[in-house]
Design a protein around this motif. Structure first.
Motif, PDB file in Angstrom:
ATOM      1  N   LYS A   1       0.839  -1.210   0.000  1.00 46.23           N
ATOM      2  CA  LYS A   1       0.000   0.000   0.000  1.00 46.23           C
ATOM      3  C   LYS A   1       0.868   1.252   0.000  1.00 46.23           C
ATOM      4  N   LEU A   2       1.944   1.205   0.765  1.00 49.87           N
ATOM      5  CA  LEU A   2       2.842   2.364   0.790  1.00 49.87           C
ATOM      6  C   LEU A   2       3.462   2.594  -0.575  1.00 49.87           C
TER       7      LEU A   2
ATOM      8  N   THR B   1       2.181   1.720  -3.432  1.00 52.12           N
ATOM      9  CA  THR B   1       1.122   2.257  -4.298  1.00 52.12           C
ATOM     10  C   THR B   1       0.913   3.745  -4.028  1.00 52.12           C
ATOM     11  N   ALA B   2       0.862   4.098  -2.762  1.00 54.58           N
ATOM     12  CA  ALA B   2       0.683   5.510  -2.405  1.00 54.58           C
ATOM     13  C   ALA B   2       1.820   6.355  -2.991  1.00 54.58           C
TER      14      ALA B   2
ATOM     15  N   TRP C   1       3.684   5.646  -5.498  1.00 50.78           N
ATOM     16  CA  TRP C   1       3.543   5.638  -6.957  1.00 50.78           C
ATOM     17  C   TRP C   1       2.564   6.720  -7.393  1.00 50.78           C
ATOM     18  N   ILE C   2       1.423   6.750  -6.737  1.00 51.28           N
ATOM     19  CA  ILE C   2       0.401   7.724  -7.113  1.00 51.28           C
ATOM     20  C   ILE C   2       0.900   9.151  -6.875  1.00 51.28           C
TER      21      ILE C   2
END
Lengths: 196, 196
Positions: free
Chosen positions: B147-148, B150-151, B153-154
């Motif tokens: 999740k980190l 992904t965060a 990345w976004i």
DNA sequence: CCACTTTTAGAGTAATTACTCTAATTTAAT
DNA sequence: ATTAAATTAGAGTAATTACTCTAAAAGTGG
């Protein structure tokens, strides 16, 4: 439903489905079951339609980031963020192409900048309240709070686009997953008293 | 510079300046100082031009997320992220309007999904390496690592768009600020040995 | 120099677009 | 009922668009 209403509704649906570029005013008029002439009677051009839709989005946002009277909890943040995702989904066409749209319409851009600024302030007040009410704790004098808020803002605003881009189906569960990204960022700053 | 080359170059510049919607193939041909006929001799349509530009972006990305032989440090991550921002800026039109572009071109979408998947894998390998080399430490069995990433990345992919949307000038300093957002997210997981 | 292929220019086209105009119709007020 | 205003339809238009076609020019190999 009034004609103006039907136009905005139809436009938003088409924009979300196909992107603003592929949707002509003639398409919108057809979808709203009226003549192009009538559409232009109500809105003088496409930009004005987009602006009107954006106004609604921001009207829906107002209550999301106003502070409640009672003390805030994790659940408060959870609920507000969820509602935030719902609104973003309803008007997803906008953040999908925001830069291009704002590039093409200076007036819209100024309005959007103003709106974003005031929303960021609301969120900072929100964050401060979470510290006061003991939900979050940041290390002394940390300059990172603002950065964390900005990071959360970017993640929240682009999570749905991220899913769409990568071909994932978007449903109610997706909102929850977006929320988890925010929690993952904030986890180290959560006080331990409560759970999830 | 070859004709094909000139087309891609001119197209990228115009797309970045005005957005893909406002830039016609005729504009691109004019900017590349050739006839529309010639442009269509080299690329059979606008989609093919966009695809070719995207191929280049991904080619530039390859070396950014390959693991180095020597041990990684904070500086490694810093340098790679900085290069990442440079590439994102060079091709900023794409992530600005990615969803709309991919919505309009199924083939491009499939290609992009494949590319993103493999890049996410690279980044997970990268993250793992940072743990092994003692730069990052995650709490035991934390499900948050993905999740980190992904965060991050976004945030990384949308930071420049965020600046553009809010009317801030973008220059070399902006890249540094984007980096700081990433550090703010990762700070709690940094080991204390090194600085900056 | 010649035959051939690649590259180029530029005129042309069918479709679409945003938007206008006129005239008909509905609504509201007195 | 009469009038005036608000709303609507729909035909029309000038501009632009992505893209095609033809033929000239510019290489290239022998």
């Amino acid at each position: 439903m009034s004609a103006k209403e039907r136009i905005l509704q139809a436009a938003a649906v088409l924009f979300n489905e196909q992107g603003t570029g592929k949707v002509s005013t003639n398409h919108i008029a057809a979808a709203a079951r009226m003549s192009p002439g009538n559409l232009y009677y109500h809105y003088k051009n496409k930009e004005e339609i987009i602006e009107a839709i954006l106004d609604r989005m921001h009207a829906e946002w107002d209550p999301v980031w106003t502070l409640p009277d009672e003390p805030v909890t994790r659940k408060t943040l959870h609920d507000r963020l969820l509602r935030n995702f719902e609104i973003l989904w309803e008007y997803r066409f906008f953040y999908r192409e925001a830069v291009a749209l704002l590039l093409a319409d200076e007036r819209l851009k100024r309005k959007h900048v103003r709106m974003t600024e005031s929303r960021m302030q609301d969120q900072e007040r929100f964050a401060h309240r979470f510290v006061v009410d003991g939900v979050l704790r940041f290390p002394e004098g940390s300059a990172d709070v603002r950065k964390l808020i900005t990071a959360c803002w970017i993640v929240a605003n682009n999570w749905l686009a991220f899913l769409e881009m990568n071909g994932e189906a978007v449903d109610a569960r997706s909102f929850g997953e977006g929320l988890e990204l925010i929690w993952a960022i904030l986890r180290p700053y959560l006080t331990e008293g409560e759970t999830g």
